[in-house]
Structures are given as C-alpha cells and as structure tokens.
Design an enzyme around this catalytic site. Structure first.
Site: not given
Ligand code: NDP
Ligand code: 2IT
Length: 457
Positions: A101, A122, A125, A137, A177, A252, A389
């Site tokens: 993810k 990631q 995280k 990613k 992203d 964003n 997400s």
C-alpha cells in the site's frame, strides 16, 4: 528451533552497521534511499540488543531488500500527436501486514532511489496505523505541469495499461502522492476497471467520493498531521490556539493542514510552492489558496493579486526564516537542512512536525532533537492519509460508505494511537520524548514480529 543468544548494544550496533555497509555498497548512488534507511537503523540498536532473535533471523537484511521492483515504459501521445516516453515504477517492499500500500508520485525527479526511500518508510508508517496494510510506492518521472487534461488522462491510461498486471485489491493498492490527486486516480481507476472487466473498487484509494472514494480522504493527511501535533502540544499543556504556524507546500497535504490548524485557532502566516513562498502576516486566506491551487492549478505567487499586503519571495528555503511557533513542512523531501533547522530554532520555533515524507535531512533532525524541539517525524505525523486509505479499502470491501464525521473520528483516534504508541516505545527503549526513535521502533517491531511468524522465505 532457535536457541536463546546473548546480545547487547555493542553487538547490536555491529550487526546493524554490517547490514548498512552491505546495503551502501550495493546501492551506492541511491542517496535518498540510504538516508531513509540510516534514520531507521540508528533507532533500532536497543531493539536488536533486546531481541537477539531478530539477529538470528537476519530480519534487517531481509527487510531492506524489497520483495520486488517493477520498472516499465510508459509511451503516450501528447496533444500534438508526438509520442512521449516516461519511466514507470512500482516498488512492492513488504506485505507482511497486508497488501502492498502506498501512493503514486508523478514528478520529473522520480527515480529508483526516491521510490525506494518512500516505499521503505511506508512499511513502518503503515504498520503504525494499526490497519492491515503493507508497504509500497510507485510513480513516474512524468511532469504533469503544463499538461492538458486530455494529456493527463492519456498518460494515466498508458501507465495503468502496464501497472494493472501487478496490482489488485488483495495484492497492491496504489493511491496519490505528489502530482497525483483524485483526478489522476479517477483516470487510473477507469482504465483498471476497463482492462479487468470487473468493479474491484479497492484496487486504488483516493477515488472521488460517490465513485468508490472515502469521504475525508482528501483532508486526511493534513487533518491527521494537525491531530498528531495537538497530541504533542497537549503533552506540554499547550494547544494550537493563537500559535503562529508556517506550512511549506500548497498541495493536498499543506492545504488541509492549514485548514485544520486554522480551525484550532492558529494563525498560519506562510505557505509555498516549488517556485517560492508567500508571507501573509495577517494570516493566510485559505479560500484564496484553494482557488489558486485546487481550481486553477496556478502559481502561489498569484496570491498577491488577491491579497496585495502579503509578500512573495522566490525560492523555497527562505520560508524557514519566518519566525513561528510551529513549523509544518508539507512539500517534499530534504526541504529542511541543518542551516534551516538552526534558523528555526534560533527564531524560537517550539514544534516541527512533518507532513511531507522525509522533509528534514539527518542533520536537521539532529539539530531539532538536540535543541529539545518537539519533533514529529513524518512516518507517524503524516500517516493519516494512508490510514484513511485503509478505511477506504474497508468501505470498498464492505460495499458501503461511512459519513465524513465517522471517518474523521476514526482518523482522529488512529492519530492519537500512533502518538501514544510512538511515545510509549521511546520510553520503553530509553529514549523518552524522542518520537523519531519511538515511531521507528513501534513500526518496526510490528513488521519484524510478522516476519518471525511467517518464517524465512
Ligand atoms: P501535491 O502534489 O498536492 O503538492 C506538493 C506541493 O509541494 C506543491 O505545493 C509543490 O509545488 C510542492 N513541491 C513539490 N515538489 C517540490 C520540490 N521539489 N521543491 C519544493 N516544493 C515542491 O502533493 P502532496 O501534498 O500530496 O504531497 C506533499 C508531501 O506530502 C510529499 O512529500 C508526499 O510524499 C507527502 N505525503 C502525501 C500524502 C498524501 O496523502 N497526499 C500522505 C503522506 C505524505 P508545485 O505546485 O510548484 O509543484
Ligand atoms: O506517503 C503517503 O503515505 C501517501 N502518499 C499516501 C499513500 C496512500 O496509500 O494513501
């Protein structure tokens, strides 16, 4: 069967240094990747000292090697019917906790080093969110700037025409992203759906609400960052009320960090884009920033047309010379170096929290920690986006939608829990108050335990 072995800080450090030396030799030119790995490795010495099984199972050498990296050609036609060629990537790093993810980045600087650093971070995280998601990613060196809507669509379709074979709702779930928002995700999703001939909504997140997307996903990273900082402030009997805040970026993450900080009573005086920054001592007018960036896709310098009393300065690093109580870097990697960190500290900044991925370089992080700045590392502080997400994936599998409030409340709870877990891990391993060490350890242990449970492969 493994037998208990003795370990201490010295042996743990030797093991970690050896793994890092091998990694460095193999990836000598991947500076961003090595930087991200080094930051985590430094934190892990006490963990390995206390868990020799991790050394016996060589967890570190295994975790730094991605499961696989896919690189592919993306050929597409521009509006002049010229054929353009870009390079696409997907790094599938680790799927111990759930399907790979992580977002997709479209930016001309994208290369394998940047993809790997982002995918590596990631993993931890995503583990911190407590949601069932692994680490990945992807992206492309495609530059969306100046492209027409039709060009963006054709590029996204060409990109997905290759990517689709590597992803799936239970395999790998991309999202946005830098340079990839709901519009791009929409085009990618449409192409995936056409190729697969099935409505597998959970294959991508960050879709528009009403077409499979979750409410509050757009706001999630920025809001989550501010919820995380609120926890940090609360610990020091403080809040956002009447604090002066500087936010870099105007994309964003930045926009919704500004929105929530203002909602909590802060005065946000600056934000930026890749060309320069605006300083509005009266407080940024977010409606104007949204109109410039979300509606028109224009430069932040045009803010002065609406607010003539504000200032515009060329260049990105100058934003860190503005005196503020709280600094929220929300643009890109390595936007704060040692010099900018020292400037922030000497100007009296008390809190720095990372909305972007790896915006502070290692020297800057060391400066912040040495000066007892309350420092919120990106892995923990910006995890709200990917957390929502995962909530989008859950809604897609359940074939239902949750209200904005429901998602926002869950996000808030997740950010509180990431803060609490990071703080607790730091204390447990002798680094009280150090959220860099705490979040790295808390995320790492979840993945390492999963790897032990799965066995060697
Ligand atoms: P956007 O594309 O929406 O916005 C990026 C912003 O950063 C823009 O203002 C852009 O300026 C600026 N920027 C980009 N590259 C550079 C650069 N090289 N130098 C200076 N400024 C730059 O991206 P996001 O807001 O989504 O992402 C921002 C950061 O947050 C990234 O580090 C991303 O990895 C991270 N992040 C994003 C999450 C998400 O959910 N979107 C979740 C967690 C982290 P310009 O308009 O001029 O290009
Ligand atoms: O860096 C990140 O966490 C993101 N870009 C969000 C990833 C996601 O899958 O929502």
């Amino acid at each position: 069967m493994t037998t208990e072995v003795f370990c201490n800080d010295k042996l743990a450090k030797e093991y970690i240094d050896n793994v890092f030396a091998t990694l460095k030799a193999k990836n000598a030119h991947q500076l961003e990747f090595l930087q991200a790995v080094e930051e985590i490795f430094i934190s892990l010495v006490p963990v390995f000292a206390q868990n020799p099984a991790y050394i016996q199972h060589n967890i570190l050498s295994r975790i730094v090697e991605p499961d696989r990296i896919v690189s592919f050609r993306v050929a597409w036609q521009d509006d002049k019917n010229q054929v353009q060629v870009n390079r696409g990537f997907r790094v599938q790093y680790n799927n111990v906790i759930g399907p790979y993810k992580g977002g997709l980045r479209f930016h001309p600087t994208v290369n394998e080093s940047i993809m790997k650093f982002l995918a590596f971070e990631q993993i931890f995280k995503n583990a911190l969110t407590g949601q069932p998601i692994g680490g990945g990613k992807g992206g492309s060196d495609f530059n969306p700037k100046g492209k027409s809507d039709a060009e963006i669509m054709r590029f996204c379709q060409a990109f997905m025409t290759e990517l689709y074979r590597y992803i799936g709702p239970d395999v790998d779930v991309p999202a946005g992203d830098i340079g990839v928002g709901a519009r791009e995700v929409g085009y990618l999703w449409g192409q995936y759906k056409r190729i697969r001939g099935a409505y597998e909504a959970g294959v991508l997140t960050g879709k528009k609400p009403g077409y499979g997307g979750s409410l509050a996903r757009k706001e999630a990273t920025g809001y989550g960052l501010v919820y995380f900082v609120s926890e940090m402030l609360q610990e020091a009997n403080q809040s956002f009320l009447n604090k002066t805040v500087v936010v870099s970026g105007s994309g964003n993450v930045a926009i919704y960090a500004i929105e929530k900080a203002q909602h909590f009573g802060a005065k946000v005086v600056a934000c930026s884009d890749s060309a320069g920054y605006i300083y509005d001592p009266e407080g940024i007018n977010l409606k104007v920033v949204k109109e410039i960036k979300e509606l028109k896709g224009d430069r932040i310098s045009t803010y002065l047309k609406y607010r003539p009393n504000a200032e515009y300065h060329e260049g990105c690093t100058g934003i860190w010379t503005i005196p503020c109580d709280i600094a929220l870097p929300c643009a890109t990697q390595n936007e704060i170096n040692g010099e900018s960190a020292r400037k922030l500290i000497s100007n009296g900044t008390k809190v720095v929290a990372e909305g972007a991925n790896m915006p502070s370089d290692l020297e800057a992080i060391n400066e912040f920690l040495a000066a007892d700045i309350l420092f919120g590392p990106g892995k923990a502080a910006n995890a709200g986006g990917v957390a929502v997400s995962a909530l989008e994936m859950a809604q897609n599998s359940g074939r239902n939608y949750w209200s904005f409030q429901e998602v926002d409340e869950k996000l808030h709870r997740i950010m509180k829990s990431i803060y609490a877990e990071s703080k607790e891990a730091a204390e447990k391993y002798g680094y009280s108050g150090n959220l860099v060490v705490g979040s790295n350890i808390a995320g790492f242990i979840k993945v390492a335990e999963g790897m032990l449970a799965e066995g060697v492969y």
